[in-house]
Write an enzyme that holds these catalytic residues in place. Structure first.
Site, PDB file in Angstrom:
ATOM      1  N   GLY A 155      28.049  36.320  52.600  1.00  0.00           N
ATOM      2  CA  GLY A 155      29.269  37.098  52.473  1.00  0.00           C
ATOM      3  C   GLY A 155      29.389  38.157  53.542  1.00  0.00           C
ATOM      4  O   GLY A 155      28.488  38.978  53.715  1.00  0.00           O
ATOM      5  N   GLU A 204      51.004  48.798  45.161  1.00  0.00           N
ATOM      6  CA  GLU A 204      51.218  48.976  46.594  1.00  0.00           C
ATOM      7  C   GLU A 204      52.097  47.869  47.162  1.00  0.00           C
ATOM      8  O   GLU A 204      52.948  48.123  48.019  1.00  0.00           O
ATOM      9  CB  GLU A 204      49.866  49.041  47.302  1.00  0.00           C
ATOM     10  CG  GLU A 204      49.090  50.303  46.942  1.00  0.00           C
ATOM     11  CD  GLU A 204      47.698  50.377  47.531  1.00  0.00           C
ATOM     12  OE1 GLU A 204      47.134  51.494  47.589  1.00  0.00           O
ATOM     13  OE2 GLU A 204      47.158  49.328  47.932  1.00  0.00           O
ATOM     14  N   GLN A 235      34.031  50.928  47.843  1.00  0.00           N
ATOM     15  CA  GLN A 235      32.946  51.898  47.924  1.00  0.00           C
ATOM     16  C   GLN A 235      31.697  51.446  47.178  1.00  0.00           C
ATOM     17  O   GLN A 235      30.574  51.687  47.628  1.00  0.00           O
ATOM     18  CB  GLN A 235      33.417  53.254  47.392  1.00  0.00           C
ATOM     19  CG  GLN A 235      33.914  54.197  48.452  1.00  0.00           C
ATOM     20  CD  GLN A 235      32.862  54.460  49.515  1.00  0.00           C
ATOM     21  OE1 GLN A 235      31.704  54.741  49.229  1.00  0.00           O
ATOM     22  NE2 GLN A 235      33.266  54.355  50.765  1.00  0.00           N
TER      23      GLN A 235
END
Length: 453
Positions: free
Chosen positions: A18, A179, A324
């Site tokens: 990944g 968004e 994060q």
């Protein structure tokens, strides 16, 4: 001699699966490790997923939110990158099975940062009609579909008779859905309205559907209310407590109401990658691997799972699937492995440092809760912009993104309004509009008479 000690004849082999936030962070933390690091990803690029919706709505070009993985890891002499798909892991033999690679790839340490997939909650048939937004390809296809809807409107003689052309339904009221809804509203009413002759802004229907009692459930309730008010001001119909019952070629069924549209976008849920199945490990309801406090898999201290693929609880709740968490876990695991190879003592258990939540709605408004500060408006938008610029991995991406954002604020223009997929105009025509509609009622399809007149 144990090859994992770092003192054997050949360096230990570390495989990272990944190239997202977690995988890149782990690889960077291993840049000085006495090991051979191999990073495997299905694509050759790292994507900054939080800004994919801006590619989908023509604010940014793909190169602003993506970077070649090899360039990101340039200068790491111990790291090799290959573009391939991992199809399985044999935990007993310590090998990865990779599509296109004739022999299994051995490892001494394995880091799985494989992310998540779209979840349609048992209705995978929705995928054909309600695409999700996880990859760069998804974002470009979104852009083609959104712009294609306006192109279809332009070649329809009486657009007001085909409201389904410019009806957009976004399923999911999390940050991505919020968004995306705000960005489509501004794209249509502030940019495209001046360029298309048959588009009447009053005919645009933007519907944001959320099954829960409010949008942005991870935010403070007052901030969620502020975001709802802003979306409403932008012309978005926010429907909470509204469950999607069906999605098909004719549109979507919401709480018994049929909404006719060819523009349904899915932002409602995710599920884990096949990592738990590969490992034979316990998983949570979303398919994420349950890991120990150091992000390792129980009974397999050489295997680590980070980011959205992992389920690690703190305070009785799983850590959220945000960038994060992946970055911090990837960095932690990379340093843990590097320290173990050098014979250093194990670090303390992983502890997530929550730097807060941010979500933007339109060009000058965002909601923010961080370090005890909760606010909505322009200040939150400036913080949002600063944070997102900082986390882009390349300086060129930061400069390009800052330029595009500045240009948009000053001119309200979006420079990436390109339909580039071969044959995309064929798919842009709504299946609900007959091919011969041009001749209806004797209207000339070349007429520039607008629907507003």
């Amino acid at each position: 001699m144990d090859s994992t000690s770092g003192t054997g004849a050949s360096p230990p082999r570390i495989i990272i699966v990944g190239g997202g936030f977690g995988g890149i962070a782990a690889a960077r933390a291993l840049r000085k490790a006495p090991a051979r690091v191999l990073l495997i990803d299905r694509t050759n690029h790292h994507v900054f997923q939080p800004l994919l919706y801006q590619v989908a709505t023509s604010i940014l070009a793909p190169e602003h939110v993506a970077a070649p993985i090899r360039h990101v890891l340039l200068g790491q002499g111990n790291t090799t990158v290959i573009q391939a798909a991992v199809t399985g892991v044999d935990v007993e033999k310590k090998v990865c099975l990779v599509d296109g690679v004739p022999l299994p790839l051995p490892y001494d340490y394995l880091v799985l940062a494989t992310g998540v997939q779209h979840s349609y909650f048992g209705h995978d048939e929705y995928a054909e009609y309600a695409p999700g937004l996880k990859t760069l390809t998804d974002a470009v296809q979104f852009r083609n579909k959104i712009l294609g809807a306006f192109e279809a409107c332009e070649r329809t003689p009486v657009p007001r008779d085909h409201f389904e052309l410019l009806t957009f339904v976004i399923v999911g009221g999390g940050p991505t859905g919020v968004e995306l809804a705000g960005a489509i509203a501004e794209l249509a009413r502030q940019t495209l309205a001046a360029e298309f002759r048959r588009f009447d802004p009053a005919s645009l229907k933007l519907i944001l559907v959320e099954a829960g009692p409010r949008i942005l459930p991870s935010f403070d309730e007052a901030l969620a209310a502020a975001a709802t008010a802003k979306l409403t001001k932008l012309g978005v119909d926010v429907r909470t407590g509204a469950r999607v019952e069906k999605v098909d070629a004719e549109g979507v069924l919401v709480q018994g109401e049929r909404i006719r549209t060819g523009n349904v976008f899915w932002a409602a849920g995710v599920k884990g990658s096949p990592a738990a199945h590969w490992l034979g490990a316990d998983a949570d309801r979303a398919g994420r691997v349950k890991v120990l406090a150091d992000c390792s898999v129980p009974a397999h201290p050489e295997i680590f799972v980070v980011g959205d693929t992992a389920c690690l609880e703190e305070g009785g709740k799983p850590l959220p699937g945000v960038a994060q968490v992946a970055i911090q876990q990837g960095r932690y695991v990379g340093r843990l492995i590097a320290g173990r190879l050098k014979g250093k003592p194990a670090p303390p258990p992983f502890k997530y440092l929550n730097k807060g939540n941010l979500a933007t709605v339109g060009r000058n408004f965002a909601v923010m809760e961080a370090f005890g500060i909760r606010t909505a408006g322009l200040f939150a938008k400036l913080v949002w912009a600063f944070v997102h610029i900082q986390f882009l991995v390349l300086t060129s991406s930061r400069i390009g993104t800052l330029y595009r954002w500045s240009w948009k604020v000053l001119t309200r223009q979006r420079l990436a309004r390109l339909i580039i997929e071969p044959g995309s105009t064929r798919g842009a025509r709504s299946p609900l509009v007959p091919d011969q509609q041009h001749a209806v009622n004797g209207v000339d399809p070349t007429s520039t008479t607008t629907a507003r007149s």
